[in-house]
Motif scaffolding. Structure first.
Motif, PDB file in Angstrom:
ATOM      1  N   ARG A  93     -17.149  -1.519  24.410  1.00  0.00           N
ATOM      2  CA  ARG A  93     -17.281  -2.881  24.921  1.00  0.00           C
ATOM      3  C   ARG A  93     -16.674  -3.100  26.302  1.00  0.00           C
ATOM      4  O   ARG A  93     -17.009  -4.052  26.987  1.00  0.00           O
ATOM      5  CB  ARG A  93     -16.629  -3.873  23.945  1.00  0.00           C
ATOM      6  CG  ARG A  93     -15.130  -3.654  23.785  1.00  0.00           C
ATOM      7  CD  ARG A  93     -14.571  -4.347  22.569  1.00  0.00           C
ATOM      8  NE  ARG A  93     -13.138  -4.108  22.455  1.00  0.00           N
ATOM      9  CZ  ARG A  93     -12.561  -2.992  22.020  1.00  0.00           C
ATOM     10  NH1 ARG A  93     -13.312  -1.972  21.658  1.00  0.00           N
ATOM     11  NH2 ARG A  93     -11.256  -2.890  21.956  1.00  0.00           N
TER      12      ARG A  93
ATOM     13  N   ASP B 108      -5.992 -10.459  24.829  1.00  0.00           N
ATOM     14  CA  ASP B 108      -6.425 -10.344  23.435  1.00  0.00           C
ATOM     15  C   ASP B 108      -5.350 -10.812  22.451  1.00  0.00           C
ATOM     16  O   ASP B 108      -5.414 -10.476  21.279  1.00  0.00           O
ATOM     17  CB  ASP B 108      -6.826  -8.890  23.127  1.00  0.00           C
ATOM     18  CG  ASP B 108      -5.631  -7.944  23.215  1.00  0.00           C
ATOM     19  OD1 ASP B 108      -4.556  -8.384  23.686  1.00  0.00           O
ATOM     20  OD2 ASP B 108      -5.768  -6.777  22.815  1.00  0.00           O
TER      21      ASP B 108
ATOM     22  N   ALA C 280     -13.190 -13.513  21.926  1.00  0.00           N
ATOM     23  CA  ALA C 280     -14.239 -13.013  21.034  1.00  0.00           C
ATOM     24  C   ALA C 280     -13.610 -12.099  20.012  1.00  0.00           C
ATOM     25  O   ALA C 280     -12.773 -11.261  20.344  1.00  0.00           O
ATOM     26  CB  ALA C 280     -15.301 -12.253  21.825  1.00  0.00           C
ATOM     27  N   ILE C 281     -13.994 -12.312  18.772  1.00  0.00           N
ATOM     28  CA  ILE C 281     -13.517 -11.432  17.708  1.00  0.00           C
ATOM     29  C   ILE C 281     -14.584 -11.368  16.621  1.00  0.00           C
ATOM     30  O   ILE C 281     -15.314 -12.341  16.408  1.00  0.00           O
ATOM     31  CB  ILE C 281     -12.147 -11.914  17.165  1.00  0.00           C
ATOM     32  CG1 ILE C 281     -11.472 -10.809  16.366  1.00  0.00           C
ATOM     33  CG2 ILE C 281     -12.290 -13.191  16.344  1.00  0.00           C
ATOM     34  CD1 ILE C 281      -9.975 -10.919  16.311  1.00  0.00           C
ATOM     35  N   ARG C 282     -14.683 -10.216  16.015  1.00  0.00           N
ATOM     36  CA  ARG C 282     -15.745  -9.974  15.028  1.00  0.00           C
ATOM     37  C   ARG C 282     -17.098 -10.387  15.623  1.00  0.00           C
ATOM     38  O   ARG C 282     -17.542  -9.811  16.587  1.00  0.00           O
ATOM     39  CB  ARG C 282     -15.458 -10.746  13.740  1.00  0.00           C
ATOM     40  CG  ARG C 282     -14.185 -10.295  13.022  1.00  0.00           C
ATOM     41  CD  ARG C 282     -14.168 -10.817  11.604  1.00  0.00           C
ATOM     42  NE  ARG C 282     -12.860 -10.662  10.994  1.00  0.00           N
ATOM     43  CZ  ARG C 282     -11.931 -11.615  10.924  1.00  0.00           C
ATOM     44  NH1 ARG C 282     -12.188 -12.816  11.418  1.00  0.00           N
ATOM     45  NH2 ARG C 282     -10.776 -11.389  10.365  1.00  0.00           N
ATOM     46  N   LEU C 283     -17.697 -11.471  15.080  1.00  0.00           N
ATOM     47  CA  LEU C 283     -19.001 -11.919  15.579  1.00  0.00           C
ATOM     48  C   LEU C 283     -18.935 -13.369  16.033  1.00  0.00           C
ATOM     49  O   LEU C 283     -19.923 -14.097  15.999  1.00  0.00           O
ATOM     50  CB  LEU C 283     -20.057 -11.736  14.484  1.00  0.00           C
ATOM     51  CG  LEU C 283     -20.369 -10.260  14.186  1.00  0.00           C
ATOM     52  CD1 LEU C 283     -20.803 -10.050  12.745  1.00  0.00           C
ATOM     53  CD2 LEU C 283     -21.435  -9.732  15.143  1.00  0.00           C
ATOM     54  N   GLU C 284     -17.724 -13.770  16.475  1.00  0.00           N
ATOM     55  CA  GLU C 284     -17.526 -15.144  16.932  1.00  0.00           C
ATOM     56  C   GLU C 284     -16.887 -15.163  18.305  1.00  0.00           C
ATOM     57  O   GLU C 284     -15.969 -14.401  18.580  1.00  0.00           O
ATOM     58  CB  GLU C 284     -16.616 -15.890  15.950  1.00  0.00           C
ATOM     59  CG  GLU C 284     -17.273 -16.208  14.618  1.00  0.00           C
ATOM     60  CD  GLU C 284     -16.225 -16.443  13.535  1.00  0.00           C
ATOM     61  OE1 GLU C 284     -15.121 -16.913  13.871  1.00  0.00           O
ATOM     62  OE2 GLU C 284     -16.530 -16.133  12.379  1.00  0.00           O
ATOM     63  N   GLY C 285     -17.392 -16.091  19.140  1.00  0.00           N
ATOM     64  CA  GLY C 285     -16.830 -16.210  20.487  1.00  0.00           C
ATOM     65  C   GLY C 285     -16.491 -17.653  20.808  1.00  0.00           C
ATOM     66  O   GLY C 285     -17.020 -18.586  20.197  1.00  0.00           O
TER      67      GLY C 285
ATOM     68  N   THR D 190      -6.271  -8.945  16.441  1.00  0.00           N
ATOM     69  CA  THR D 190      -6.874  -8.442  17.664  1.00  0.00           C
ATOM     70  C   THR D 190      -8.116  -7.638  17.302  1.00  0.00           C
ATOM     71  O   THR D 190      -8.350  -7.319  16.134  1.00  0.00           O
ATOM     72  CB  THR D 190      -5.898  -7.531  18.440  1.00  0.00           C
ATOM     73  OG1 THR D 190      -5.592  -6.415  17.618  1.00  0.00           O
ATOM     74  CG2 THR D 190      -4.620  -8.276  18.781  1.00  0.00           C
ATOM     75  N   CYS D 191      -8.903  -7.329  18.343  1.00  0.00           N
ATOM     76  CA  CYS D 191     -10.142  -6.592  18.118  1.00  0.00           C
ATOM     77  C   CYS D 191      -9.889  -5.225  17.500  1.00  0.00           C
ATOM     78  O   CYS D 191     -10.720  -4.701  16.763  1.00  0.00           O
ATOM     79  CB  CYS D 191     -10.899  -6.431  19.428  1.00  0.00           C
ATOM     80  SG  CYS D 191     -11.498  -7.988  20.088  1.00  0.00           S
TER      81      CYS D 191
ATOM     82  N   VAL E 121     -15.088  -5.985  16.734  1.00  0.00           N
ATOM     83  CA  VAL E 121     -15.862  -6.899  17.569  1.00  0.00           C
ATOM     84  C   VAL E 121     -17.112  -6.166  18.036  1.00  0.00           C
ATOM     85  O   VAL E 121     -17.123  -4.943  18.126  1.00  0.00           O
ATOM     86  CB  VAL E 121     -15.016  -7.402  18.773  1.00  0.00           C
ATOM     87  CG1 VAL E 121     -14.797  -6.286  19.790  1.00  0.00           C
ATOM     88  CG2 VAL E 121     -15.636  -8.620  19.435  1.00  0.00           C
TER      89      VAL E 121
ATOM     90  N   VAL F 125     -18.715  -9.874  23.489  1.00  0.00           N
ATOM     91  CA  VAL F 125     -17.631  -9.910  24.470  1.00  0.00           C
ATOM     92  C   VAL F 125     -18.230 -10.026  25.872  1.00  0.00           C
ATOM     93  O   VAL F 125     -17.734 -10.765  26.722  1.00  0.00           O
ATOM     94  CB  VAL F 125     -16.757  -8.642  24.357  1.00  0.00           C
ATOM     95  CG1 VAL F 125     -15.536  -8.769  25.225  1.00  0.00           C
ATOM     96  CG2 VAL F 125     -16.347  -8.405  22.923  1.00  0.00           C
TER      97      VAL F 125
END
Ligand SMILES: [Zn+2]
Length: 251
Positions: free
Chosen positions: A71, A128, A152-157, A185-186, A191, A196
């Motif tokens: 990423r 982060d 941004a983390i997992r699938l959410e920003g 944290t990622c 993520v 990201v």
């Protein structure tokens, strides 16, 4: 003034009436601090360098790890083990040798962070962790510098802009200061790369708008991105008059 080469290099954005030569000159005269050269900092630094923001201050004390490359697109396989700021400077210099790059290789303590924030026009939080985000926000409130915040983390920003120069603007602490979910944290939660990239690109866009002086920045608004369903939601956020960080600064 802009050289013939600069006029060519930036011609596609100078063509926009919202930018024009005046906006491009404003970008050239701007200094920006990017905190974190990771997944968010990568697109932020790449786009701001390409757009001709005159001076980029890059802060990160970490080194490039193989697990970053999924990423953190400013770095590459050859830069594994290298300091992230040095790796970023190599790439940014190749993209645009016209701009100044200022490295901050050591971890920023309260004093050095205050100095770093005071020496720029705008700050982008691409860190982060909550501790850094709170410290960067507090320094921006004291120095009255706009802060473009992304996460941004997992699938959410998430994305928002905090501008202490405006009396109606909340700060990061107004929004997140009351402690909510446990900090992840990622590296712990995971993520997805393009998310990201999306949040970082939006941060770069907000910064260019604020610096060149066009459009409507995301002040007082929080953008929530759900990557799973590809849904964008916007919430209004208000300044907390009792906020321990910005409450007194506005009185
Ligand atoms: Zn506040």
């Amino acid at each position: 003034m802009l050289s013939d080469e600069e006029l060519l290099r930036y011609s596609r954005q100078i063509l926009l009436q919202h930018v024009d030569i005046e906006g491009q000159l404003r970008l050239k005269q701007s200094r920006v601090l990017i905190v974190g050269m990771g997944g968010l900092g990568s697109p932020v630094a790449l786009y701001l360098a390409a757009a001709g923001v005159g001076e980029l201050h890059l802060a990160d004390f970490d080194r490039v790890d193989l697990t970053n490359l999924q990423r953190q697109i400013i770095h590459d396989t050859q830069s594994v083990g290298q300091n992230k700021v040095d790796s970023a400077i190599n790439r940014l210099t190749a993209i645009n040798p016209e701009i100044n790059l200022v490295p901050h290789l050591a971890a920023l303590d309260e004093d050095s962070l205050a100095t770093a924030v005071e020496s720029v026009d705008l700050v982008l939080d691409c860190s982060d962790n909550f501790t850094t985000r709170e410290a960067v926000n507090a320094a921006c409130v004291v120095a009255a510098r706009p802060l473009v915040s992304g996460a941004a983390i997992r699938l959410e920003g998430q994305l928002s802009v905090f501008d202490p120069r405006r009396a109606d603007s909340p700060c990061y602490h107004c929004l997140y200061g009351h402690g909510s979910e446990s900090e992840l944290t990622c590296s712990e939660a995971g993520v997805i790369g393009p998310l990201v990239g999306l949040v970082g690109s939006l941060q770069a866009l907000e910064a260019l708008k604020l610096l060149a002086g066009f459009g409507e920045p995301m002040v007082g608004r929080l953008l929530l991105i759900d990557a799973l369903g590809t849904r964008f939601r916007e919430l209004k956020v208000k300044r907390d008059p009792g906020c321990s960080v910005c409450g007194a600064a506005h009185e």
